[in-house]
Write an enzyme that holds these catalytic residues in place. Structure first.
Site, PDB file in Angstrom:
ATOM      1  N   ARG A  18       0.835  -1.217   0.000  1.00 23.02           N
ATOM      2  CA  ARG A  18       0.000   0.000   0.000  1.00 23.02           C
ATOM      3  C   ARG A  18       0.861   1.255   0.000  1.00 23.02           C
ATOM      4  NH1 ARG A  18      -2.306  -4.454  -0.591  1.00 23.02           N
ATOM      5  NH2 ARG A  18      -4.460  -4.743   0.038  1.00 23.02           N
ATOM      6  N   GLU A 463      -3.810  -9.236   7.855  1.00 25.32           N
ATOM      7  CA  GLU A 463      -2.982  -9.714   6.755  1.00 25.32           C
ATOM      8  C   GLU A 463      -1.609  -9.062   6.846  1.00 25.32           C
ATOM      9  OE1 GLU A 463      -5.097  -8.637   3.254  1.00 25.32           O
ATOM     10  OE2 GLU A 463      -6.763 -10.021   3.623  1.00 25.32           O
ATOM     11  N   ARG A 469       1.112  -0.313   8.349  1.00 26.99           N
ATOM     12  CA  ARG A 469       0.476   0.920   8.818  1.00 26.99           C
ATOM     13  C   ARG A 469      -0.471   0.693   9.990  1.00 26.99           C
ATOM     14  NH1 ARG A 469      -1.713  -1.446   4.756  1.00 26.99           N
ATOM     15  NH2 ARG A 469      -3.957  -1.479   4.398  1.00 26.99           N
ATOM     16  N   LYS A 482      -8.796  -8.532  13.891  1.00 26.01           N
ATOM     17  CA  LYS A 482      -8.230  -7.203  14.136  1.00 26.01           C
ATOM     18  C   LYS A 482      -8.726  -6.599  15.449  1.00 26.01           C
ATOM     19  CE  LYS A 482      -7.288  -5.683   9.388  1.00 26.01           C
ATOM     20  NZ  LYS A 482      -7.581  -4.671   8.360  1.00 26.01           N
ATOM     21  N   ASP A 532     -13.396   1.795   5.556  1.00 25.59           N
ATOM     22  CA  ASP A 532     -12.725   1.908   4.265  1.00 25.59           C
ATOM     23  C   ASP A 532     -13.695   1.820   3.094  1.00 25.59           C
ATOM     24  OD1 ASP A 532     -13.440  -0.722   4.351  1.00 25.59           O
ATOM     25  OD2 ASP A 532     -11.433  -1.541   4.057  1.00 25.59           O
ATOM     26  N   CYS A 588     -17.809  -0.544 -25.105  1.00 27.99           N
ATOM     27  CA  CYS A 588     -17.229  -0.754 -26.438  1.00 27.99           C
ATOM     28  C   CYS A 588     -15.720  -0.522 -26.415  1.00 27.99           C
ATOM     29  CB  CYS A 588     -17.894   0.149 -27.462  1.00 27.99           C
ATOM     30  SG  CYS A 588     -17.711   1.918 -27.117  1.00 27.99           S
TER      31      CYS A 588
END
Length: 1006
Positions: A18, A463, A469, A482, A532, A588
């Site tokens: 990230r 994870e 962070r 978590k 998030d 398209c």
């Protein structure tokens, strides 16, 4: 996955992914060569060190000879009560080192000038001005980046000196702008296609490619831009560069910028400020003098000014006047401001150390990498609006009491501290911002009192990519919940918090309203989002509006972040404004006319779903659902395609070995990158023209070229092998055959020839009707159905659908999408990109930095102080936006909640409601008529229409005597959950003039 750099070093992409999307590999490589020294490790120093460790520099060294004291625990979350008396640095090192295995951390006991030579950046906190100048004189002469910073109560500052010739390689961090060219004239005027604005500014530089007729231009150095309009810009005369024929594109080139910094000694008298709040333009010059006065006071008296002590404050003011005169600064000092700075000098607030520490850590990374524009040179900040007005702040009230919260009591007083401790908070999300929130609250004592509590929920598990962070987690926590890990971690930081936190693993939504029910919300004081996704934010916003609870909202995107305060009867709600919709590409364009790599990645992502997910789901539904065939025949737009796919997966193309999967993968290559392209060119040859006589393949349309399979081409090979592995996974077969086996299988495959078909329709423009395959008649469908094996003959048999997962490097998902996208890019002469870029686009990854989350959380908690204080004026609160890449900070008053008037009575459009007991429908109608002078014309609950004035008399006679709860159950045919205490009714009314009017909703109390 570890990515090798050019000098043989590796970057752990699974950890830094990230952040890599913010900084890039080059910047990360430079960071891996940078040693950082941080002087002082109280709250601010440790916050900087924490962020720098997570970011991934070469090493972090701390210097702090002081022993741990109780007041340090106000903000220093790596110190505990049993550490009191031990050296702060010694205790902090092993706890910092846990954050990142790639960053060694150590403490030193000497900061002689000779020692300083070993570092690329030095951060100074808690240091006298004399010592700062001595260190900076040395660093300035030796091209070592120097940052001085401090946080005193609700005040903070940062000073940066990156040397006499610092080179910034990318000032804003934005992706280079690109665009397609419609024409270039002889004067150098470039016209872009009118689909999108070029977005360039005067002074930007661009480079050209694929411009037909101007090979010299394609090979030229970057050219400077002069903007002429939204679709035109000039690059000056283009002599000897040829004549424009067609095509081409431009890309913005980020040019290096040399920045000259002055030393601390030289800048004191001539400061250059970065302003954070244009409503406080007079503050930075005053705080520039005031912070120097605080340091001078400490040097003269051996300690900082006492909290709320008028005598000490008067001395600080006199020192400020003396310093301003000595430096010949033209500054008019505000006695009240300088006194407040003195009063708070011993204050130590974790929201401030988080905010300032996050910014400083980003400046450290800028100094190491040259990425982003640095602070030049002074940044001063205050949040005096956070001071409480509900308690009287006296010297006695703010005197320390030997508590871990003394740093906060010094600023807010003991009574306000008790309010914080008895707060009931709900934190939704325990990711990056959530971890910062919980850390801050543990230091602030939020919910730690006898009547306080913190509730946190997060359904996700940890994870590896989170560890970069979400600093409460460690490698040993990967795979765990978590919320539970975060609650445990802050319980270690502050033992009084552990019993005051309840962790849930539930998603917030209608399906969990039996858990987060009416009693739960009514018991709360404040809700804080750390989410998030927009859907969850909007849901929580609705709940907070209904229960009239304050909501603190924030989010980050790379170096950017925002905060928002939502207050009952004062501000608009989160959902009052909407972000622009996510950019999408015309069908398209994706199917037939891609012109940029994002198009081919989106196509490859769809191909992944279309090959390995959706048809597998259909097979499993056929095998498990008795009504699947009947439903498909009735509702599917193309039942033949669905049925043929099931037949192919269960009969025609069912592999029995991995070798057969390789054959299947090879055929997919032929279909998508050769046959389909041949068909497209058959319909529209490269020399075809439109009805107006213009070349068909012009503008954004690139003429493709079919690919001829080459087993020795890595890109061709990668597609086949990854497709084969995914197909094998669908069938539970073992993949990963050796290259020799793959090569042998590929060499034995006979690919049938392909002849394009006449009559195949291809969508050319977005407005065209999407071509539909010829529908099959009943006999054809019956033939296909009869060819399917009966589900009973395959009892218990299921295929394995590929659920897209971007962060598992071993599952072939991103590898397949990368290969497919780059093959299609090759078809259309689009420059391929690496796996890293493909993962970013296909995985819709949100770039993230630990620095930004620290800043956002700090700002939110400065607003939390205001909410707890109960401030009533809109201008007391601030919504914030920041971009650390360019040192931009802006603050604005929240938008007031809209009002409406009905029959002369004012209502708050968002927060008001009619609250009534569980009366009958007739009583409700009469109540509105008598008390509000309103005639109810329609009443509904969710999708159930309870009452309408046009209902027939018999239905009205049945419903009018029913209580509202009974009416809802009767109409909806569902029992109301016993935990529900409130029913929401939407109501339409006419006023006394018979006009339809907008009114608040009705809340029925059960």
């Amino acid at each position: 996955m570890k990515i090798d750099t050019s000098d043989g070093e590796t970057i752990d992409e699974s950890l830094y992914s990230r952040q890599l999307y913010v900084l890039g590999h080059d910047a990360m490589k430079k960071m891996s060569h940078s040693n950082v020294l941080i002087i002082g490790c109280r709250g601010l120093g440790i916050e900087i060190a924490k962020n720098v460790c997570l970011a991934g520099v070469k090493s972090v060294t701390i210097y702090d000879p002081q022993p741990t004291r109780m007041e340090d625990l106000s903000t220093q979350y790596f110190l505990h009560e049993d550490d009191i008396g031990k050296p702060r640095a010694e205790v902090s090192v092993p706890r910092l080192a846990e954050l990142n295995e790639y960053v060694p951390v150590k403490a030193i006991t000497d900061i002689s000038l000779e020692t300083l030579k070993n570092f690329q950046c030095i951060v100074v906190t808690e240091t006298t001005l004399t010592k700062q100048i001595e260190i900076n004189d040395f660093t300035h002469q030796n091209d070592i980046a120097f940052i001085s910073t401090d946080a005193r109560g609700l005040f903070g500052y940062i000073f940066c000196d990156f040397g006499k010739s610092f080179v910034c390689t990318n000032t804003d961090g934005n992706e280079p702008l690109t665009g397609l060219i419609a024409g270039i004239d002889e004067t150098g005027l470039v016209t872009t296609l009118e689909e999108t604005r070029h977005g360039l500014e005067d002074g930007d530089y661009v480079r050209f490619s694929e411009v037909k007729g101007m090979d010299a231009l394609n090979q030229s150095q970057p050219l400077k831009v002069s903007v002429k309009g939204p679709y035109t810009f000039s690059v000056g005369p283009l002599e000897n560069m040829g004549t424009y024929i067609s095509g081409g594109s431009f890309v913005q080139v980020k040019m290096p910028l040399k920045i000259e910094f002055r030393s601390l000694r030289d800048s004191l008298a001539e400061p250059e400020f970065v302003y954070s709040d244009f409503g406080k333009m007079d503050r930075p010059p005053q705080l520039h003098v005031g912070f120097q006065a605080i340091l001078a006071f400490a040097e003269e008296n051996g300690s900082l000014p006492r909290p709320r002590n008028e005598e000490d404050a008067a001395k600080v003011l006199a020192l400020s006047e003396s310093i301003a005169k000595k430096l010949k600064l033209d500054v008019e000092l505000d006695k009240k401001l300088i006194y407040e700075l003195s009063h708070e000098a011993r204050g130590d607030l974790v929201p401030m150390t988080g905010f300032i520490g996050g910014i400083v850590a980003q400046e450290v990374l800028k100094s190491c990498t040259g990425k982003f524009y640095p602070i030049k040179q002074y940044f001063y900040f205050d949040s005096l609006e956070s001071l409480p007005s509900s308690v009287e702040l006296t010297e006695e009230e703010c005197a320390p009491i030997g508590s871990r919260y003394d740093g906060q009591i010094t600023v807010f007083g003991k009574k306000f501290q008790a309010k914080l401790e008895n707060l009931k908070q709900f934190l939704v999300g325990a990711g990056a911002i959530g971890c910062e929130m919980l850390k801050n609250w543990a230091m602030m004592g939020v919910g730690a009192g006898p009547n306080g509590h913190v509730f946190v929920t997060d359904m996700d598990s940890i994870e590896k990519s989170n560890l970069n962070r979400q600093f409460l987690f460690r490698p040993k926590d990967v795979g765990k919940h978590k919320s539970e890990c975060a609650a445990t971690a802050v319980g270690i930081m502050n033992a009084s918090s552990i019993g005051s936190i309840t962790a849930y693993q539930e998603r917030v939504g209608q399906e969990t309203e039996n858990i987060f029910n009416d009693d739960f919300f009514e018991n709360l004081d404040i809700v804080t989002n750390a989410l998030d996704n927009v859907d969850a934010r909007q849901y929580m916003d609705r709940r907070c509006v209904f229960f009239q609870k304050p909501l603190l909202e924030s989010g980050t995107l790379g170096t950017k972040g925002n905060t928002q305060v939502v207050l009952p009867f004062l501000t608009e709600s989160y959902s009052s404004s909407q972000d622009p919709p996510e950019k999408s590409f015309p069908i398209c364009t994706l199917k037939n006319f891609p012109n940029q790599i994002e198009h081919t990645i989106a196509w490859a992502r769809d191909l992944f779903e279309g090959l390995f997910k959706q048809p597998i789901d259909n097979v499993n539904l056929y095998l498990s659902s008795p009504n699947f065939l009947e439903t498909t025949l009735k509702t599917s737009n193309n039942p033949r395609e669905v049925l043929e796919s099931i037949r192919d997966h269960l009969v025609t193309d069912k592999p029995l070995s991995f070798e057969e999967c390789i054959v299947w993968g090879r055929m997919q290559f032929e279909k998508y990158f050769n046959h389909n392209i041949q068909q497209l060119l058959f319909n529209f040859p490269k020399d075809s023209v439109t009805s107006s006589g213009q070349p068909f393949w012009s503008g954004p349309k690139r003429a493709p070229t079919p690919l001829v399979f080459d087993a020795h081409n890595p890109l061709h090979y990668d597609f086949v092998i990854n497709a084969a592995n995914l197909y094998a996974y669908n069938y539970g077969l073992k993949g990963e055959a050796s290259p020799d086996v793959v090569e042998k299988v590929l060499s034995s495959i006979e690919v049938p020839s392909f002849t394009p078909k006449s009559g195949v329709k291809i969508q050319v423009n977005e407005t065209d009707e999407v071509p539909q395959e010829t529908s099959a008649d009943e006999s054809e469908l019956k033939t296909i159905v009869d060819s399917l094996p009966a589900p009973s003959s395959l009892a218990g048999y299921r295929l394995n659908p590929c659920e897209f997962e971007k962060d598992d490097d071993s599952n072939h998902h991103i590898d397949f999408i990368t290969a497919a996208s780059n093959l299609r890019a090759t078809n259309y002469q689009i420059k391929p990109v690496d796996r890293f870029k493909t993962k970013f686009v296909a995985g819709k990854i949100v770039p993230a930095m630990c620095t930004s989350t620290a800043v956002a959380s700090g700002l939110v908690n400065l607003e939390l102080y205001k909410v707890v204080d109960g401030k009533k004026n809109l201008e007391d609160y601030s919504n914030g936006f920041f971009n650390l890449a360019i040192s931009l900070f802006t603050f604005s008053d929240p938008i007031a909640s809209p009002k409406l008037k009905v029959n002369g009575k004012e209502f708050d459009k968002i927060w008001d409601r009619f609250t009534i007991p569980n009366i009958t429908l007739q009583e409700l109608i009469d109540k509105f008529a008598q008390e509000e002078k309103l005639e109810i014309t329609m009443l509904s609950s969710g999708v159930s229409l309870l009452y309408a004035s046009f209902h027939p008399p018999k239905k009205l006679a049945e419903r009018l005597p029913l209580k509202i709860s009974d009416l809802v159950e009767s109409v909806s045919k569902q029992k109301i959950d016993p935990s529900v205490k409130n029913l929401i009714l939407e109501v339409c009314c006419d006023d006394e003039q018979g006009e339809d009017v907008e009114v608040p909703f009705i809340c029925v109390k059960l």
